[in-house]
Design a protein around this motif. Structure first.
Motif, PDB file in Angstrom:
ATOM      1  N   ARG A 163      -6.273  -4.859  14.803  1.00 33.57           N
ATOM      2  CA  ARG A 163      -6.034  -3.683  14.499  1.00 33.57           C
ATOM      3  C   ARG A 163      -4.913  -3.604  14.514  1.00 33.57           C
ATOM      4  O   ARG A 163      -4.342  -3.021  13.710  1.00 33.57           O
ATOM      5  CB  ARG A 163      -6.112  -3.044  16.144  1.00 33.57           C
ATOM      6  CG  ARG A 163      -7.595  -3.119  16.660  1.00 33.57           C
ATOM      7  CD  ARG A 163      -8.014  -2.322  17.963  1.00 33.57           C
ATOM      8  NE  ARG A 163      -9.562  -2.538  18.000  1.00 33.57           N
ATOM      9  CZ  ARG A 163      -9.716  -2.145  18.911  1.00 33.57           C
ATOM     10  NH1 ARG A 163      -8.818  -1.144  19.855  1.00 33.57           N
ATOM     11  NH2 ARG A 163     -10.857  -1.835  19.015  1.00 33.57           N
ATOM     12  N   VAL A 164      -4.102  -4.979  14.712  1.00 31.83           N
ATOM     13  CA  VAL A 164      -2.268  -5.471  13.969  1.00 31.83           C
ATOM     14  C   VAL A 164      -2.287  -5.441  12.379  1.00 31.83           C
ATOM     15  O   VAL A 164      -1.245  -4.668  12.198  1.00 31.83           O
ATOM     16  CB  VAL A 164      -1.895  -6.464  15.009  1.00 31.83           C
ATOM     17  CG1 VAL A 164      -0.932  -6.365  14.491  1.00 31.83           C
ATOM     18  CG2 VAL A 164      -1.967  -5.897  16.572  1.00 31.83           C
ATOM     19  N   LEU A 165      -3.363  -6.034  12.205  1.00 34.03           N
ATOM     20  CA  LEU A 165      -3.632  -6.487  10.816  1.00 34.03           C
ATOM     21  C   LEU A 165      -3.202  -4.950  10.301  1.00 34.03           C
ATOM     22  O   LEU A 165      -2.765  -4.707   9.334  1.00 34.03           O
ATOM     23  CB  LEU A 165      -4.570  -7.664   9.898  1.00 34.03           C
ATOM     24  CG  LEU A 165      -3.804  -8.478  10.319  1.00 34.03           C
ATOM     25  CD1 LEU A 165      -5.312  -9.920  10.308  1.00 34.03           C
ATOM     26  CD2 LEU A 165      -3.210  -9.420   9.991  1.00 34.03           C
ATOM     27  N   ALA A 166      -4.624  -4.247  10.542  1.00 37.39           N
ATOM     28  CA  ALA A 166      -4.595  -2.471   9.629  1.00 37.39           C
ATOM     29  C   ALA A 166      -3.861  -2.076   9.887  1.00 37.39           C
ATOM     30  O   ALA A 166      -3.349  -1.286   9.239  1.00 37.39           O
ATOM     31  CB  ALA A 166      -5.985  -2.237  10.542  1.00 37.39           C
ATOM     32  N   ILE A 167      -3.465  -1.555  10.959  1.00 37.89           N
ATOM     33  CA  ILE A 167      -1.415  -1.201  11.498  1.00 37.89           C
ATOM     34  C   ILE A 167      -0.509  -1.444  10.256  1.00 37.89           C
ATOM     35  O   ILE A 167       0.412  -0.524   9.432  1.00 37.89           O
ATOM     36  CB  ILE A 167      -1.033  -1.219  12.483  1.00 37.89           C
ATOM     37  CG1 ILE A 167      -1.857  -0.552  13.931  1.00 37.89           C
ATOM     38  CG2 ILE A 167       0.545   0.004  13.194  1.00 37.89           C
ATOM     39  CD1 ILE A 167      -1.926  -0.982  14.977  1.00 37.89           C
ATOM     40  N   ILE A 168      -0.968  -3.018  10.041  1.00 35.39           N
ATOM     41  CA  ILE A 168       0.557  -3.309   9.226  1.00 35.39           C
ATOM     42  C   ILE A 168       0.515  -3.171   8.082  1.00 35.39           C
ATOM     43  O   ILE A 168       0.952  -2.508   7.361  1.00 35.39           O
ATOM     44  CB  ILE A 168       0.769  -4.281   9.082  1.00 35.39           C
ATOM     45  CG1 ILE A 168       0.980  -5.170  10.226  1.00 35.39           C
ATOM     46  CG2 ILE A 168       1.471  -5.273   8.217  1.00 35.39           C
ATOM     47  CD1 ILE A 168       1.256  -6.794  10.754  1.00 35.39           C
ATOM     48  N   VAL A 169      -0.693  -3.288   7.189  1.00 31.44           N
ATOM     49  CA  VAL A 169      -1.460  -2.696   6.232  1.00 31.44           C
ATOM     50  C   VAL A 169      -1.354  -1.495   6.169  1.00 31.44           C
ATOM     51  O   VAL A 169      -0.802  -0.953   4.938  1.00 31.44           O
ATOM     52  CB  VAL A 169      -2.893  -2.926   6.043  1.00 31.44           C
ATOM     53  CG1 VAL A 169      -3.756  -2.815   4.722  1.00 31.44           C
ATOM     54  CG2 VAL A 169      -3.142  -4.267   5.869  1.00 31.44           C
ATOM     55  N   GLU A 170      -2.004  -0.892   6.639  1.00 33.31           N
ATOM     56  CA  GLU A 170      -1.580   0.991   6.330  1.00 33.31           C
ATOM     57  C   GLU A 170       0.070   1.334   6.247  1.00 33.31           C
ATOM     58  O   GLU A 170       0.535   1.987   5.555  1.00 33.31           O
ATOM     59  CB  GLU A 170      -2.021   1.629   7.966  1.00 33.31           C
ATOM     60  CG  GLU A 170      -3.354   1.775   8.326  1.00 33.31           C
ATOM     61  CD  GLU A 170      -4.156   2.786   6.990  1.00 33.31           C
ATOM     62  OE1 GLU A 170      -3.472   4.526   7.253  1.00 33.31           O
ATOM     63  OE2 GLU A 170      -5.686   2.666   6.188  1.00 33.31           O
ATOM     64  N   ILE A 171       0.268   0.473   7.141  1.00 30.93           N
ATOM     65  CA  ILE A 171       2.297   0.973   7.135  1.00 30.93           C
ATOM     66  C   ILE A 171       2.619   0.984   6.086  1.00 30.93           C
ATOM     67  O   ILE A 171       3.457   1.418   5.100  1.00 30.93           O
ATOM     68  CB  ILE A 171       2.802   0.719   8.296  1.00 30.93           C
ATOM     69  CG1 ILE A 171       2.656   1.637   9.586  1.00 30.93           C
ATOM     70  CG2 ILE A 171       4.951   0.645   7.882  1.00 30.93           C
ATOM     71  CD1 ILE A 171       3.167   0.785  11.296  1.00 30.93           C
ATOM     72  N   PHE A 180       1.350   0.487   2.974  1.00 40.20           N
ATOM     73  CA  PHE A 180       0.682   0.773   1.996  1.00 40.20           C
ATOM     74  C   PHE A 180       1.713   2.449   1.749  1.00 40.20           C
ATOM     75  O   PHE A 180       2.298   2.811   1.129  1.00 40.20           O
ATOM     76  CB  PHE A 180      -0.615   1.691   2.347  1.00 40.20           C
ATOM     77  CG  PHE A 180      -0.806   1.721   1.327  1.00 40.20           C
ATOM     78  CD1 PHE A 180      -1.619   2.176  -0.034  1.00 40.20           C
ATOM     79  CD2 PHE A 180      -1.368   3.790   2.011  1.00 40.20           C
ATOM     80  CE1 PHE A 180      -1.897   3.498  -1.310  1.00 40.20           C
ATOM     81  CE2 PHE A 180      -1.699   4.538   0.440  1.00 40.20           C
ATOM     82  CZ  PHE A 180      -1.938   4.346  -1.051  1.00 40.20           C
ATOM     83  N   VAL A 181       1.787   3.365   3.553  1.00 43.67           N
ATOM     84  CA  VAL A 181       2.658   4.203   2.596  1.00 43.67           C
ATOM     85  C   VAL A 181       4.221   4.169   2.540  1.00 43.67           C
ATOM     86  O   VAL A 181       4.274   5.052   2.001  1.00 43.67           O
ATOM     87  CB  VAL A 181       2.680   5.015   4.504  1.00 43.67           C
ATOM     88  CG1 VAL A 181       3.784   6.307   4.173  1.00 43.67           C
ATOM     89  CG2 VAL A 181       1.307   5.491   4.692  1.00 43.67           C
ATOM     90  N   PHE A 182       5.118   2.290   2.936  1.00 33.85           N
ATOM     91  CA  PHE A 182       6.379   1.941   2.220  1.00 33.85           C
ATOM     92  C   PHE A 182       6.233   1.989   0.950  1.00 33.85           C
ATOM     93  O   PHE A 182       6.934   2.766   0.656  1.00 33.85           O
ATOM     94  CB  PHE A 182       6.564   1.289   3.475  1.00 33.85           C
ATOM     95  CG  PHE A 182       7.507   1.157   2.877  1.00 33.85           C
ATOM     96  CD1 PHE A 182       9.022   1.157   2.784  1.00 33.85           C
ATOM     97  CD2 PHE A 182       8.399  -0.589   2.387  1.00 33.85           C
ATOM     98  CE1 PHE A 182      10.059   0.910   2.763  1.00 33.85           C
ATOM     99  CE2 PHE A 182       9.571  -0.984   1.665  1.00 33.85           C
ATOM    100  CZ  PHE A 182      10.356  -0.527   2.185  1.00 33.85           C
ATOM    101  N   CYS A 183       4.997   1.661   0.583  1.00 37.58           N
ATOM    102  CA  CYS A 183       4.985   0.985  -0.870  1.00 37.58           C
ATOM    103  C   CYS A 183       4.652   2.634  -1.669  1.00 37.58           C
ATOM    104  O   CYS A 183       5.324   2.486  -2.750  1.00 37.58           O
ATOM    105  CB  CYS A 183       4.138   0.187  -1.555  1.00 37.58           C
ATOM    106  SG  CYS A 183       4.867  -1.358  -1.129  1.00 37.58           S
ATOM    107  N   MET A 184       3.981   3.601  -1.201  1.00 39.95           N
ATOM    108  CA  MET A 184       4.424   4.849  -1.953  1.00 39.95           C
ATOM    109  C   MET A 184       5.088   5.479  -1.714  1.00 39.95           C
ATOM    110  O   MET A 184       5.698   5.669  -3.129  1.00 39.95           O
ATOM    111  CB  MET A 184       3.121   5.388  -1.009  1.00 39.95           C
ATOM    112  CG  MET A 184       1.377   4.632  -1.952  1.00 39.95           C
ATOM    113  SD  MET A 184       1.065   4.852  -3.634  1.00 39.95           S
ATOM    114  CE  MET A 184       1.052   2.938  -3.724  1.00 39.95           C
TER     115      MET A 184
END
Length: 85
Positions: free
Chosen positions: A59-67, A69-73
């Motif tokens: 779950r922590v890794l999933a939250i890091i991936v989501e954040i 992705f949004v930062f890169c966009m």
């Protein structure tokens, strides 16, 4: 993701037919389910099984991936619209 899929296969839940060849489309769905923390009303995958078999680490890794992705966009949009070359 491998541990979740392995536990799901042991339970009898198979990989979706639309991602059997290994394209990896289910990875983004896994991360959104794990980051959200609750099953959706209209699940594409077995949301409850994914949440049941996930660890806190997943779950922590999933939250890091989501954040990230949004930062890169956002960063890509800022660079595209505000910097001329």
């Amino acid at each position: 993701m491998k541990t979740i899929e392995r536990k799901m296969l042991a339970e009898g839940i198979d990989i979706p037919w639309w991602d059997e060849k290994g394209w990896g489309f289910r990875i983004s769905i896994f991360t959104s389910i794990l980051a959200r923390g609750k099953p959706s009303k209209y699940p594409v995958l077995a949301d409850e099984a994914i949440l049941r078999h996930s660890r806190t680490y997943d779950r922590v890794l999933a939250i890091i991936v989501e954040i990230s992705f949004v930062f890169c966009m956002l960063l890509g949009g800022i660079i595209y619209f505000f910097f001329d070359n």
